[in-house]
Design a protein around this motif. Structure first.
Motif, PDB file in Angstrom:
ATOM      1  N   GLN A 221      -5.369   8.315   0.660  1.00  0.00           N
ATOM      2  CA  GLN A 221      -4.521   7.331   1.329  1.00  0.00           C
ATOM      3  C   GLN A 221      -3.073   7.584   0.957  1.00  0.00           C
ATOM      4  O   GLN A 221      -2.742   7.693  -0.227  1.00  0.00           O
ATOM      5  CB  GLN A 221      -4.896   5.913   0.935  1.00  0.00           C
TER       6      GLN A 221
ATOM      7  N   TRP B 265       1.079   6.362   2.170  1.00  0.00           N
ATOM      8  CA  TRP B 265       1.838   5.308   2.840  1.00  0.00           C
ATOM      9  C   TRP B 265       3.023   5.961   3.531  1.00  0.00           C
ATOM     10  O   TRP B 265       3.827   6.639   2.897  1.00  0.00           O
ATOM     11  CB  TRP B 265       2.327   4.288   1.818  1.00  0.00           C
TER      12      TRP B 265
ATOM     13  N   ASP C 166       6.273   5.037   5.696  1.00  0.00           N
ATOM     14  CA  ASP C 166       7.147   3.935   6.101  1.00  0.00           C
ATOM     15  C   ASP C 166       6.456   2.584   5.938  1.00  0.00           C
ATOM     16  O   ASP C 166       6.547   1.704   6.796  1.00  0.00           O
ATOM     17  CB  ASP C 166       7.635   4.118   7.542  1.00  0.00           C
ATOM     18  N   GLY C 167       5.723   2.438   4.830  1.00  0.00           N
ATOM     19  CA  GLY C 167       5.087   1.167   4.501  1.00  0.00           C
ATOM     20  C   GLY C 167       3.724   0.923   5.115  1.00  0.00           C
ATOM     21  O   GLY C 167       3.112  -0.115   4.865  1.00  0.00           O
ATOM     22  N   THR C 168       3.219   1.858   5.908  1.00  0.00           N
ATOM     23  CA  THR C 168       1.916   1.700   6.558  1.00  0.00           C
ATOM     24  C   THR C 168       0.915   2.674   5.939  1.00  0.00           C
ATOM     25  O   THR C 168       1.211   3.870   5.834  1.00  0.00           O
ATOM     26  CB  THR C 168       2.037   1.976   8.077  1.00  0.00           C
ATOM     27  N   PRO C 169      -0.275   2.198   5.546  1.00  0.00           N
ATOM     28  CA  PRO C 169      -1.263   3.101   4.948  1.00  0.00           C
ATOM     29  C   PRO C 169      -1.960   3.966   5.993  1.00  0.00           C
ATOM     30  O   PRO C 169      -2.198   3.531   7.125  1.00  0.00           O
ATOM     31  CB  PRO C 169      -2.267   2.141   4.289  1.00  0.00           C
ATOM     32  N   HIS C 170      -2.275   5.202   5.600  1.00  0.00           N
ATOM     33  CA  HIS C 170      -2.984   6.152   6.465  1.00  0.00           C
ATOM     34  C   HIS C 170      -3.927   6.977   5.603  1.00  0.00           C
ATOM     35  O   HIS C 170      -3.601   7.307   4.465  1.00  0.00           O
ATOM     36  CB  HIS C 170      -2.015   7.113   7.155  1.00  0.00           C
TER      37      HIS C 170
ATOM     38  N   ASP D 110       7.862   9.185  -2.797  1.00  0.00           N
ATOM     39  CA  ASP D 110       7.813   8.324  -3.985  1.00  0.00           C
ATOM     40  C   ASP D 110       9.210   7.967  -4.489  1.00  0.00           C
ATOM     41  O   ASP D 110       9.497   8.039  -5.679  1.00  0.00           O
ATOM     42  CB  ASP D 110       6.976   8.976  -5.093  1.00  0.00           C
TER      43      ASP D 110
ATOM     44  N   GLY E 119      -2.156   7.720  -2.860  1.00  0.00           N
ATOM     45  CA  GLY E 119      -1.155   6.696  -3.122  1.00  0.00           C
ATOM     46  C   GLY E 119       0.284   7.111  -2.892  1.00  0.00           C
ATOM     47  O   GLY E 119       1.199   6.313  -3.104  1.00  0.00           O
TER      48      GLY E 119
ATOM     49  N   ARG F 129       3.857   7.656  -1.466  1.00  0.00           N
ATOM     50  CA  ARG F 129       4.664   6.834  -0.559  1.00  0.00           C
ATOM     51  C   ARG F 129       5.749   7.709   0.066  1.00  0.00           C
ATOM     52  O   ARG F 129       6.564   8.287  -0.639  1.00  0.00           O
ATOM     53  CB  ARG F 129       5.262   5.652  -1.301  1.00  0.00           C
TER      54      ARG F 129
ATOM     55  N   GLU G   3       8.787   8.133   3.124  1.00  0.00           N
ATOM     56  CA  GLU G   3       9.730   7.448   4.014  1.00  0.00           C
ATOM     57  C   GLU G   3      10.473   8.514   4.799  1.00  0.00           C
ATOM     58  O   GLU G   3      11.088   9.410   4.217  1.00  0.00           O
ATOM     59  CB  GLU G   3      10.718   6.614   3.210  1.00  0.00           C
TER      60      GLU G   3
END
Length: 99
Positions: free
Chosen positions: A16, A18, A20-24, A71, A86, A88, A90
């Motif tokens: 998983q 993230w 732009d704030g959305t999990p995939h 991150d 995990g 992250r 952007e």
């Protein structure tokens, strides 16, 4: 433009991330750039400061078109970073993204 080939009979593990704030969920065999391309396509990768669309070109660390925040660390080369559980991400550049 880009298409994932399923050439292996070995099951692929997913992680998983993230974006732009959305999990995939994405295969753990992908780089960050490949994962974002799979999720958003080249038009949704990033924007230049002038608003033009930008996307990875070489996928080997030369062109610098794959820059992304990973991150909390900006200007990372997404084509050289493997995805991790995990993580992250952007997208960067020129204001809001459409997708």
């Amino acid at each position: 433009m880009f298409q994932r080939l399923d050439a292996s009979s070995t099951p692929v593990r997913h992680v998983q991330i993230w974006l732009d704030g959305t999990p995939h969920q994405v295969p753990d065999t992908l780089t960050v750039a490949a994962a974002v391309l799979q999720l958003r396509g080249w038009q949704g990768y990033r924007r230049h400061v002038d608003g033009s669309l930008r996307a990875p070109l070489c996928m080997m660390g030369v062109c610098q078109e794959c820059l992304i925040t990973i991150d909390g660390r900006a200007n990372r080369q997404g084509c050289l970073e493997p995805v991790a559980e995990g993580m992250r991400l952007e997208r960067q550049g020129g204001g809001a993204h459409d997708a």
